[in-house]
Design a protein around this motif. Structure first.
Motif, PDB file in Angstrom:
ATOM      1  N   ASN A  89     -32.917 -27.150 -10.484  1.00 52.72           N
ATOM      2  CA  ASN A  89     -33.466 -26.137  -9.593  1.00 52.72           C
ATOM      3  C   ASN A  89     -34.990 -26.094  -9.663  1.00 52.72           C
ATOM      4  O   ASN A  89     -35.630 -25.441  -8.832  1.00 52.72           O
ATOM      5  CB  ASN A  89     -32.896 -24.756  -9.937  1.00 52.72           C
ATOM      6  N   ASN A  90     -35.515 -26.796 -10.614  1.00 48.15           N
ATOM      7  CA  ASN A  90     -36.970 -26.793 -10.768  1.00 48.15           C
ATOM      8  C   ASN A  90     -37.546 -27.905  -9.889  1.00 48.15           C
ATOM      9  O   ASN A  90     -37.318 -29.094 -10.118  1.00 48.15           O
ATOM     10  CB  ASN A  90     -37.333 -27.018 -12.232  1.00 48.15           C
ATOM     11  N   ARG A  91     -38.246 -27.506  -8.868  1.00 47.72           N
ATOM     12  CA  ARG A  91     -38.802 -28.449  -7.914  1.00 47.72           C
ATOM     13  C   ARG A  91     -40.260 -28.781  -8.194  1.00 47.72           C
ATOM     14  O   ARG A  91     -40.910 -29.435  -7.382  1.00 47.72           O
ATOM     15  CB  ARG A  91     -38.700 -27.866  -6.501  1.00 47.72           C
ATOM     16  N   LYS A  92     -40.730 -28.311  -9.312  1.00 46.16           N
ATOM     17  CA  LYS A  92     -42.128 -28.580  -9.629  1.00 46.16           C
ATOM     18  C   LYS A  92     -42.271 -30.055 -10.045  1.00 46.16           C
ATOM     19  O   LYS A  92     -41.332 -30.690 -10.476  1.00 46.16           O
ATOM     20  CB  LYS A  92     -42.601 -27.668 -10.749  1.00 46.16           C
ATOM     21  N   GLY A  93     -43.450 -30.523 -10.045  1.00 44.73           N
ATOM     22  CA  GLY A  93     -43.712 -31.861 -10.530  1.00 44.73           C
ATOM     23  C   GLY A  93     -44.152 -32.828  -9.467  1.00 44.73           C
ATOM     24  O   GLY A  93     -44.396 -32.464  -8.315  1.00 44.73           O
ATOM     25  N   GLN A  94     -44.273 -34.099  -9.855  1.00 39.77           N
ATOM     26  CA  GLN A  94     -44.755 -35.156  -8.973  1.00 39.77           C
ATOM     27  C   GLN A  94     -43.575 -35.742  -8.190  1.00 39.77           C
ATOM     28  O   GLN A  94     -42.606 -36.241  -8.775  1.00 39.77           O
ATOM     29  CB  GLN A  94     -45.430 -36.254  -9.785  1.00 39.77           C
TER      30      GLN A  94
END
Length: 717
Positions: A89-94
């Protein structure tokens, strides 16, 4: 599970650093109860993958794992640097790492934080950090230790495995992509170049899943290799992400062997050089040897190998050599002879098979013709002569007899002259001619037949038997008289001339009866026997023909004398008859009157002529009697009858007119009487001519009879 992960990590790390020489060593750092073990630096190639081995411990129970990629200068990476988070669910990042990073062990509670990054790019180079999150929001810890990853250009090549290739046997080539990654499957491309042309076969792509994160990608090419594929370059090209390609080129070595070939002249003349070359197209190169088969070795079941263990001996004796050059071997024989003819075999040993090729070598040669058989035979035996000429190709043998144009016998290679029941006429010189290609050779045989001449025989006169036996032959025969075994008194006279023996035996026979005489002629060829005929002769008193022989000169002189006497007598008789007729005509037609003044008065001379005629008749009768008493053995003589000429009444009248005699007056009555008798005289002359013609025919018949008698006498002589 823990053991499996460690094995995977080690395998991946070893694969990723195999081509760089960089060793993977884990360095552990701790902060209170938080410890982590990471390698300090890793090197990878673009398009492949890299595995970051990681192990940690924490003062809480781990729930999520987070990986960052940021600049090396940063002490702590931020949320924007996230490349992987177990919380989906974590869409953060590259976003560029999305889908390319995965944990080797999804259960973080196992305290394994190792990840694999697939489809590397040069931009993936940087520092990587790990953060662990517990079950509570306050349970968070980010390790400061970093792993430096350097991504370079793709240098690894695929691996192409080639099994042993043999012509006609199906083979499979395998191309394996570099790296053990679970990322995108690469594309494979097979290409080839060279004189062998295209390769048609089946291409298959395989994926060998080693574990959850490690895959081996490969492609196979299955085809039927041939000799044409030998030396062909085949290339396996692997296309990775971002159109990165890597390739490997290998050369195909196909084992093959073609048919043997033999070149060179197999038919050579004697004393020339035989040069044969045996070659074969093969890979790897074949070992070629020459073998000569002989009748002797074939019977024993063995073979003679040229130029192997006996090479030195063959070189010294027959000047035979082999010159090997790659896939060919030359057999050279200098100064060939007839013994070098035969069957030669070229053997080519290639891997586990042997090829053979046979060839027949013929040496053209010729020997002088040879004679066999006895040239000296006896009368009635069989003459058997054989003429042969050793040659190749075979010579044509022709038998002839010297002085004759007839061919007696012909054959190829060898011809026999057979004459059954030979006779003396079969003696002579026989010629054997051997015709070879464009030349010919001759051999002569002097045949002698030992025989007993037909003129041999016996003559029995009174009680004396004389036998003559004449024999001719070679070697010179000897003559024996078996008849002499029963006699004690005899004489033998033997004469020799060249190859002829003449034996004469004389003996006395005291008793009369059937006498048979046998003559035996013999030499080393055998004996001949002949029963001689016996001819009985009368004694010398009863048979003048067997009296002592007079020399030829005396007989000829005697015959000439007899012939001359007969001719003279014949001429005398003829002259006498003609004179008689002339005198008779003169008495009737002429009457001469003498003149008193002329002392040479012509009177009738008839009485004198009659006396002379009587004397000539008596002489002729005496000569005829002598001819009747003499032998009729006479010989012709050359006599010129033209010299004997008698005068006619007209010639005598002309002679009388030519003289200067003064005739007396003739009585008128006489003149008239003569005129009356003129006509009668002409008639008488005509009758006289007819008589003379008839007498001429009788004289010719008499001469012909004389000549025939002389001819018969000469024939008897």
């Amino acid at each position: 599970m823990f053991v499996l992960i460690w094995a995977t990590l080690l395998l991946c790390a070893r694969d990723s650093t195999a081509n760089t020489g960089t060793s993977v060593g884990l360095r552990q750092t701790c902060d209170r109860s938080f410890c982590i073990a990471l390698p300090e630096e890793l090197t990878a190639e673009a398009g492949l993958c890299v595995v970051i081995p990681c192990f940690f411990t924490a003062g809480f129970t781990a729930r999520h794992a987070v990986w960052y990629q940021c600049q090396e200068t940063k002490d702590r990476c931020g949320d924007v640097d996230i490349i992987f988070h177990t919380n989906n669910n974590n869409r953060k990042g590259q976003p560029g790492f999305r889908g390319r990073v995965s944990l080797l062990e999804p259960d973080v509670r196992q305290r394994i934080c190792s990840i694999v990054i697939n489809d590397l790019k040069e931009s993936d180079s940087g520092a990587y950090q790990f953060r662990v999150i517990g079950t509570r929001d306050s349970d968070r810890y980010q390790f400061l230790q970093k792993v430096l990853i350097s991504v370079k250009g793709l240098s690894q090549k695929p691996t192409v495995e080639i099994p042993p290739l043999t012509e006609g046997r199906e083979a499979t080539l395998t191309c394996t992509a570099p790296g053990l990654c679970s990322g995108s499957a690469p594309e494979f491309l097979w290409t080839w170049s060279g004189a062998g042309g295209s390769i048609s076969g089946n291409i298959t792509t395989l994926t060998d899943r080693l574990n959850a994160i490690a895959n081996r990608y490969s492609s196979t090419l299955t085809f039927n290799p041939s000799a044409e594929h030998h030396g062909t370059n085949i290339t396996c090209t692997v296309r990775l992400t971002d159109d990165r390609t890597t390739e490997e080129t290998v050369t195909l070595n196909v084992s093959y062997v073609k048919d043997l070939r033999i070149i060179g002249e197999t038919a050579v003349k004697e004393h020339e050089t035989l040069n044969l070359t045996c070659s074969v197209d093969s890979f790897p190169p074949s070992r070629i040897t020459w073998i000569k088969l002989s009748d002797l070795f074939l019977q024993n079941g063995t073979e003679t190998v040229v130029q192997n263990d006996t090479s030195a001996e063959l070189l010294n004796e027959t000047e035979t050599s082999e010159q090997e050059d790659g896939d060919k071997n030359s057999l050279i024989i200098s100064d060939v002879t007839a013994g070098d003819s035969g069957q030669y075999i070229c053997n080519a040993e290639h891997l586990d098979q042997t090829l053979t090729k046979e060839i027949n070598v013929t040496v053209k040669y010729r020997r002088n013709p040879q004679m066999a058989g006895s040239t000296a035979v006896n009368d009635g035996d069989v003459l058997n002569l054989t003429c042969s000429a050793d040659s190749f190709p075979p010579s044509l043998i022709i038998w002839t007899k010297l002085g004759f144009n007839t061919t007696l016998q012909t054959d190829s290679g060898s011809a026999s002259l057979v004459i059954p029941n030979v006779t003396a006429e079969d003696s002579g010189q026989y010629v054997c001619t051997a015709v070879y290609l464009d030349s010919a050779a001759t051999e002569y045989a002097d045949v002698t037949v030992t025989y007993i001449h037909k003129s041999s025989g016996c003559e029995l006169r009174s009680d004396v038997l004389t036998c003559v036996c004449i024999s001719e032959g070679f070697p010179l025969p000897t003559i024996k008289w078996p008849t002499l075994n029963s006699h004690t008194e005899y004489s033998i006279m033997t004469t020799v001339s060249n190859h002829t023996v003449n034996s004469t035996v004389t003996l006395s026979l005291k008793t009369e009866g059937n006498t048979t005489v046998e003559c035996v002629s013999g030499n080393e060829n055998g004996e001949l026997k002949k029963t001689l005929p016996v001819e009985k002769k009368l004694s010398g008193k009863e048979d003048p023909s067997i009296q002592e022989v007079v020399s030829l000169e005396v007989i000829v002189a005697f015959l000439i004398g007899v012939l001359l006497s007969a001719i003279i007598s014949f001429l005398f008789i003829k002259c006498y008859r003609r004179k008689q007729k002339t005198s008779a005509n003169a008495d009737e037609t002429v009457e001469l009157v003498t003149n008193n003044n002329n002392p040479l008065a012509v009177e009738d001379d008839r009485p004198y002529d009659q006396e002379e005629a009587h004397a000539g008749t008596a002489a002729a009768e005496k000569t005829a009697a002598e001819l009747d008493s003499e032998s009729k053995d006479v010989e012709y003589a050359n006599i010129d009858f033209s010299l004997l000429k008698r005068k006619t009444p007209l010639d005598e009248a002309r002679t009388d007119e030519s003289t200067k005699t003064e005739y007396a007056e003739i009585k008128k009555e006489v003149i008239e009487e003569r005129e009356d008798d003129g006509r009668e005289e002409s008639e008488m002359l005509e009758r006289e001519e007819e008589v003379e013609a008839k007498e001429g025919e009788e004289e010719a018949a008499e001469m012909e009879a004389v000549y025939s008698n002389v001819k018969e006498v000469m024939n008897e002589i």
